[in-house]
Structure formats: structure tokens, C-alpha cells
Design a protein around this motif. Sequence first.
Motif, PDB file in Angstrom:
ATOM      1  N   ALA A  34     -20.921  -7.897  36.348  1.00 23.39           N
ATOM      2  CA  ALA A  34     -21.732  -7.039  37.219  1.00 23.39           C
ATOM      3  C   ALA A  34     -21.036  -6.826  38.556  1.00 23.39           C
ATOM      4  O   ALA A  34     -21.006  -5.708  39.078  1.00 23.39           O
ATOM      5  CB  ALA A  34     -23.123  -7.652  37.417  1.00 23.39           C
ATOM      6  N   GLU A  35     -20.456  -7.892  39.091  1.00 30.68           N
ATOM      7  CA  GLU A  35     -19.800  -7.774  40.395  1.00 30.68           C
ATOM      8  C   GLU A  35     -18.545  -6.910  40.339  1.00 30.68           C
ATOM      9  O   GLU A  35     -18.368  -6.011  41.156  1.00 30.68           O
ATOM     10  CB  GLU A  35     -19.447  -9.156  40.945  1.00 30.68           C
ATOM     11  CG  GLU A  35     -18.789  -9.061  42.312  1.00 30.68           C
ATOM     12  CD  GLU A  35     -18.506 -10.411  42.952  1.00 30.68           C
ATOM     13  OE1 GLU A  35     -17.625 -10.436  43.835  1.00 30.68           O
ATOM     14  OE2 GLU A  35     -19.148 -11.403  42.600  1.00 30.68           O
ATOM     15  N   VAL A  36     -17.669  -7.171  39.385  1.00 26.51           N
ATOM     16  CA  VAL A  36     -16.392  -6.450  39.377  1.00 26.51           C
ATOM     17  C   VAL A  36     -16.525  -5.024  38.862  1.00 26.51           C
ATOM     18  O   VAL A  36     -15.737  -4.158  39.243  1.00 26.51           O
ATOM     19  CB  VAL A  36     -15.280  -7.206  38.610  1.00 26.51           C
ATOM     20  CG1 VAL A  36     -15.000  -8.556  39.241  1.00 26.51           C
ATOM     21  CG2 VAL A  36     -15.590  -7.345  37.141  1.00 26.51           C
ATOM     22  N   SER A  37     -17.528  -4.761  38.019  1.00 26.28           N
ATOM     23  CA  SER A  37     -17.691  -3.406  37.483  1.00 26.28           C
ATOM     24  C   SER A  37     -18.610  -2.550  38.345  1.00 26.28           C
ATOM     25  O   SER A  37     -18.595  -1.320  38.229  1.00 26.28           O
ATOM     26  CB  SER A  37     -18.260  -3.466  36.060  1.00 26.28           C
ATOM     27  OG  SER A  37     -19.614  -3.867  36.076  1.00 26.28           O
ATOM     28  N   GLY A  38     -19.426  -3.216  39.169  1.00 26.49           N
ATOM     29  CA  GLY A  38     -20.388  -2.478  39.969  1.00 26.49           C
ATOM     30  C   GLY A  38     -21.610  -2.043  39.180  1.00 26.49           C
ATOM     31  O   GLY A  38     -22.455  -1.304  39.684  1.00 26.49           O
TER      32      GLY A  38
END
Length: 164
Positions: A34-38
Amino acid sequence: MTARQQRGKAGGVSTRATARSTARLAAVQALYQAEVSGKDAGDVILEFETYRLGEDIDGEAIADADADFFRAIVTGVIRRQREIDPMIDEGLAEGWRLGRLDAILRATLRCAACELVEQDDIPARVIIDEYLNIAHAFFSGEEPRAVNGILDGMARRIRPAEFA
């Protein structure tokens, strides 16, 4: 397959414990994704529950994750992030902040912090051990030692009675 997963299949470790260990690993991976893909965390949770939990990873069958426990960790981190991030920051070395850490390390610490706050039926030492194992799965340097130290200090602040 990890030794823990093999023992779980053979009955040496309970199926519930194995399912929870797998759920913890999946929660760390979901928060990282979730964090790295947005992507929205809700979309990532749905993706994991639909396509990843209980599937083969790198050609090896893994124990089915406890989907409810997975969801509780991920949603707990999202719900309590403003509370747990400062708790993690407090355990970091002077001059370091959570934002400077590797994304998978942040996800690991956030999941563990969430469990320490919300899962008082699970001993703090078990939570620390579980996330230390996850840190060892991703890192071979100093990171696992840092995870151990940060979580130990945090657990002693959150659950002092368990360390008396």
C-alpha cells in the motif's frame, strides 16, 4: 517453506499459531505494498484476501493465513497510525525518524506496535519474536537487532506488568 510452517503441518506447532504467523507476514507485505504503490489500503486488503492468502509462494504451499487476524492487524495499523508512529519514533536512535527507515521495516514495526496495543491476549514476548522472525526473513544486516530493541523497549512501556 519455513521450519515453523513445516512443523505446523506436522502438528508440532498449532495450526492456529501457523495461520497467525502467516497472517502477520501478509499484513507486513500488504502495508508495504500500500505504501510503495500508493494504493488504498482497503484495496490492498481485498487483493490479499482474494488472491494471496492461502496461495503458493515461490512454488511452495504455505499454511492458510488467519484472514480475520490479517485484516485486524492491517486495519488496526491504519486506524492507529497516528498513535503508534510516535511510539516507534520514541524507540529509534537519536536523529532517526520512522520516515527514514526502509518501507518494509516501517511496516514490520507498525504491525508489531499495533499488536502490542490491541492484542493484549497475546504475550508481548510472542509478538516480539514473531516480528523478529519476519525481520530476519527480509533483512540480514542490523535491522533485525534494531527491530528487537525497538519492540522490546516499546513493549516494556506499553505492557510493563509483563516484564516486572
